[in-house]
Design an enzyme around this catalytic site. Sequence first.
Site, mmCIF file in Angstrom:
data_model
loop_
_atom_site.group_PDB
_atom_site.id
_atom_site.type_symbol
_atom_site.label_atom_id
_atom_site.label_comp_id
_atom_site.label_asym_id
_atom_site.label_seq_id
_atom_site.Cartn_x
_atom_site.Cartn_y
_atom_site.Cartn_z
ATOM 1 N N TYR A 156 39.882 52.922 45.603
ATOM 2 C CA TYR A 156 40.347 51.560 45.344
ATOM 3 C C TYR A 156 39.662 50.575 46.283
ATOM 4 C CZ TYR A 156 43.467 47.567 44.776
ATOM 5 O OH TYR A 156 43.967 46.315 44.540
ATOM 6 N N LYS A 160 36.974 47.589 45.257
ATOM 7 C CA LYS A 160 37.247 46.176 45.490
ATOM 8 C C LYS A 160 36.178 45.548 46.378
ATOM 9 C CE LYS A 160 40.864 45.653 42.897
ATOM 10 N NZ LYS A 160 40.809 44.803 41.691
#
Length: 232
Positions: A156, A160
């Site tokens: 994650y 990002k």
Amino acid sequence: MTTTFITGANKGLGHETARRLLALGHTVIVGARDEERGAAAAAELGARFVRIDVTDDASVAAAAADVAVHEGVLDVLINNAGVHGPYGDPAELTGADALAVFDVNVFGAVRTTSAFLPLLRRSADPVVVNVSSGMGSLAITHDPSRIESSVVAPLYTASKAALTMLTTQYAKALKDVRVNAADPGYTATDLNGHSGPQTVTEGTDAIVRLATEGPGAGFGRFVDREGPLDMA
């Protein structure tokens, strides 16, 4: 009238962003992969639903074609769809895990932006907002005073970070489109088991601001609800 398309808008941050922008007078198109949930969310909000699976080229192309037929132009694209992926020990991660997370969080934004760019270029003030995260910032995740520094979510965070960099590169290249990234902050959503201290309204402050700030505003920025963030 400002026409806005939001991916992943059937719940959480996307749904709240849609609600707030509708209240501000936008024509909002709710994009979601699940047809039943997306249609229900759109009906609840009083918006139009268009199915879109950001991991599928044909689905994204079909969504853009639908908007071309019905609205003819797009003023704001909000790349909100995202997944978290596995937490914890990197030794247990696989290449397939990584591909699945990046396929939504990064490649999905690429697919969607590319497909909708012709419609955005019909707008007098085209805007792209990528919903990124402070979890992708080296500075924030190394700051012991920030909760982001205590979380281990390799895929994650990496996705990002990639999305924020993608934002800055698109902002440099697309001189006719205002491209920026928003960090919602630690917000109570399904993504974190509703553990975040912020409400979804607070979590959408930066997104809504970037979607509504108007001509002449900056580009290539990474902001949260308090203002600009360190890109590092």
